[in-house]
Motif scaffolding. Sequence first.
Motif, PDB file in Angstrom:
ATOM      1  N   THR A   3     -63.148  93.571  27.633  1.00 14.07           N
ATOM      2  CA  THR A   3     -62.854  94.123  28.958  1.00 14.07           C
ATOM      3  C   THR A   3     -63.837  95.241  29.287  1.00 14.07           C
ATOM      4  O   THR A   3     -64.340  95.918  28.386  1.00 14.07           O
ATOM      5  CB  THR A   3     -61.410  94.657  29.043  1.00 14.07           C
ATOM      6  OG1 THR A   3     -61.164  95.142  30.371  1.00 14.07           O
ATOM      7  CG2 THR A   3     -61.146  95.763  28.046  1.00 14.07           C
ATOM      8  N   ASP A  52     -55.267  96.529  37.051  1.00 15.41           N
ATOM      9  CA  ASP A  52     -55.048  95.254  36.370  1.00 15.41           C
ATOM     10  C   ASP A  52     -56.334  94.439  36.381  1.00 15.41           C
ATOM     11  O   ASP A  52     -57.241  94.694  37.165  1.00 15.41           O
ATOM     12  CB  ASP A  52     -53.879  94.468  36.962  1.00 15.41           C
ATOM     13  CG  ASP A  52     -54.060  94.105  38.418  1.00 15.41           C
ATOM     14  OD1 ASP A  52     -55.189  94.091  38.907  1.00 15.41           O
ATOM     15  OD2 ASP A  52     -53.055  93.816  39.074  1.00 15.41           O
ATOM     16  N   THR A  53     -56.394  93.485  35.464  1.00 16.90           N
ATOM     17  CA  THR A  53     -57.581  92.658  35.322  1.00 16.90           C
ATOM     18  C   THR A  53     -57.191  91.197  35.145  1.00 16.90           C
ATOM     19  O   THR A  53     -56.072  90.888  34.735  1.00 16.90           O
ATOM     20  CB  THR A  53     -58.431  93.082  34.107  1.00 16.90           C
ATOM     21  OG1 THR A  53     -57.704  92.808  32.908  1.00 16.90           O
ATOM     22  CG2 THR A  53     -58.779  94.554  34.159  1.00 16.90           C
ATOM     23  N   ASN A  54     -58.133  90.340  35.464  1.00 15.24           N
ATOM     24  CA  ASN A  54     -57.955  88.904  35.271  1.00 15.24           C
ATOM     25  C   ASN A  54     -59.308  88.337  34.845  1.00 15.24           C
ATOM     26  O   ASN A  54     -60.294  88.475  35.565  1.00 15.24           O
ATOM     27  CB  ASN A  54     -57.474  88.244  36.568  1.00 15.24           C
ATOM     28  CG  ASN A  54     -57.231  86.773  36.403  1.00 15.24           C
ATOM     29  OD1 ASN A  54     -56.688  86.338  35.402  1.00 15.24           O
ATOM     30  ND2 ASN A  54     -57.658  85.992  37.381  1.00 15.24           N
ATOM     31  N   VAL A  55     -59.351  87.714  33.666  1.00 13.08           N
ATOM     32  CA  VAL A  55     -60.595  87.168  33.138  1.00 13.08           C
ATOM     33  C   VAL A  55     -60.610  85.663  33.370  1.00 13.08           C
ATOM     34  O   VAL A  55     -59.634  84.966  33.076  1.00 13.08           O
ATOM     35  CB  VAL A  55     -60.737  87.484  31.634  1.00 13.08           C
ATOM     36  CG1 VAL A  55     -61.983  86.818  31.056  1.00 13.08           C
ATOM     37  CG2 VAL A  55     -60.780  88.991  31.414  1.00 13.08           C
ATOM     38  N   THR A  56     -61.730  85.174  33.912  1.00 12.14           N
ATOM     39  CA  THR A  56     -61.904  83.738  34.108  1.00 12.14           C
ATOM     40  C   THR A  56     -63.170  83.283  33.398  1.00 12.14           C
ATOM     41  O   THR A  56     -64.140  84.038  33.267  1.00 12.14           O
ATOM     42  CB  THR A  56     -62.001  83.374  35.609  1.00 12.14           C
ATOM     43  OG1 THR A  56     -63.056  84.121  36.205  1.00 12.14           O
ATOM     44  CG2 THR A  56     -60.699  83.681  36.326  1.00 12.14           C
ATOM     45  N   TYR A  66     -67.919  84.754  30.991  1.00 11.93           N
ATOM     46  CA  TYR A  66     -66.617  85.247  31.424  1.00 11.93           C
ATOM     47  C   TYR A  66     -66.814  86.344  32.462  1.00 11.93           C
ATOM     48  O   TYR A  66     -67.717  87.170  32.348  1.00 11.93           O
ATOM     49  CB  TYR A  66     -65.816  85.780  30.234  1.00 11.93           C
ATOM     50  CG  TYR A  66     -65.483  84.691  29.240  1.00 11.93           C
ATOM     51  CD1 TYR A  66     -64.327  83.946  29.387  1.00 11.93           C
ATOM     52  CD2 TYR A  66     -66.340  84.394  28.188  1.00 11.93           C
ATOM     53  CE1 TYR A  66     -64.020  82.927  28.492  1.00 11.93           C
ATOM     54  CE2 TYR A  66     -66.045  83.383  27.301  1.00 11.93           C
ATOM     55  CZ  TYR A  66     -64.891  82.651  27.461  1.00 11.93           C
ATOM     56  OH  TYR A  66     -64.596  81.637  26.584  1.00 11.93           O
ATOM     57  N   GLU A  68     -64.565  89.282  34.578  1.00  7.90           N
ATOM     58  CA  GLU A  68     -63.317  90.035  34.696  1.00  7.90           C
ATOM     59  C   GLU A  68     -63.217  90.570  36.116  1.00  7.90           C
ATOM     60  O   GLU A  68     -64.072  91.342  36.562  1.00  7.90           O
ATOM     61  CB  GLU A  68     -63.311  91.187  33.693  1.00  7.90           C
ATOM     62  CG  GLU A  68     -62.078  92.059  33.761  1.00  7.90           C
ATOM     63  CD  GLU A  68     -62.119  93.182  32.744  1.00  7.90           C
ATOM     64  OE1 GLU A  68     -61.051  93.495  32.208  1.00  7.90           O
ATOM     65  OE2 GLU A  68     -63.205  93.748  32.496  1.00  7.90           O
ATOM     66  N   GLU A  69     -62.198  90.139  36.841  1.00  5.59           N
ATOM     67  CA  GLU A  69     -61.917  90.688  38.166  1.00  5.59           C
ATOM     68  C   GLU A  69     -60.833  91.737  38.000  1.00  5.59           C
ATOM     69  O   GLU A  69     -59.868  91.522  37.266  1.00  5.59           O
ATOM     70  CB  GLU A  69     -61.490  89.585  39.122  1.00  5.59           C
ATOM     71  CG  GLU A  69     -62.612  88.600  39.387  1.00  5.59           C
ATOM     72  CD  GLU A  69     -62.215  87.486  40.336  1.00  5.59           C
ATOM     73  OE1 GLU A  69     -61.010  87.204  40.453  1.00  5.59           O
ATOM     74  OE2 GLU A  69     -63.119  86.909  40.953  1.00  5.59           O
ATOM     75  N   TRP A  70     -60.977  92.856  38.678  1.00  9.48           N
ATOM     76  CA  TRP A  70     -60.057  93.968  38.481  1.00  9.48           C
ATOM     77  C   TRP A  70     -59.692  94.637  39.804  1.00  9.48           C
ATOM     78  O   TRP A  70     -60.408  94.523  40.786  1.00  9.48           O
ATOM     79  CB  TRP A  70     -60.636  95.002  37.508  1.00  9.48           C
ATOM     80  CG  TRP A  70     -62.081  95.335  37.748  1.00  9.48           C
ATOM     81  CD1 TRP A  70     -63.163  94.793  37.112  1.00  9.48           C
ATOM     82  CD2 TRP A  70     -62.620  96.263  38.706  1.00  9.48           C
ATOM     83  NE1 TRP A  70     -64.326  95.336  37.608  1.00  9.48           N
ATOM     84  CE2 TRP A  70     -64.026  96.231  38.579  1.00  9.48           C
ATOM     85  CE3 TRP A  70     -62.048  97.106  39.651  1.00  9.48           C
ATOM     86  CZ2 TRP A  70     -64.855  97.021  39.362  1.00  9.48           C
ATOM     87  CZ3 TRP A  70     -62.875  97.894  40.442  1.00  9.48           C
ATOM     88  CH2 TRP A  70     -64.259  97.838  40.288  1.00  9.48           C
TER      89      TRP A  70
END
Length: 147
Positions: A3, A52-56, A66, A68-70
């Motif tokens: 992250t 918060d984060t979201n990894v795609t 990868y 990471e959108e946050w």
Amino acid sequence: MLTRIPDVLDALVEVFATSTGLQVLDGPSLGAIMEAAICVGLSPDQSRPGYDTNVTRQDGLGRARYVEEWTVSSLLSVTSGDSAVPVLRRQAADALAQIDAALRAAPVRDGVWQRVAFGSRMEWLPLLHTDGATVSVFFDVVGASSL
């Protein structure tokens, strides 16, 4: 790298402080804050996290990448000893415009983010109280970081 959120938060604290000149607190604060301050990582709703984060995974040629959108939620608060809510509202809007200009000037920050901007949510809360007035604005900054 799992992250980039620690680097993102450090950079946002720096951007907020240098662009506005306001007191910037890294997280919610207990106790007295200055008359104009920003609390980074504070959401108006306890059911929402401060960030918060979201990894795609992005597949393509070569090894997988990868992203990471946050989202980082923050509170801007300005207070006055009188009831001049319109003045405080303008001060808050000016501080937000300064942050926006700083983010637009550095949409890419090597090793931290590849995209950054204000999010779509902005909640304004004007309050008149016995000591004067306060205008609080909850806002989001959103971005993406390569991992």
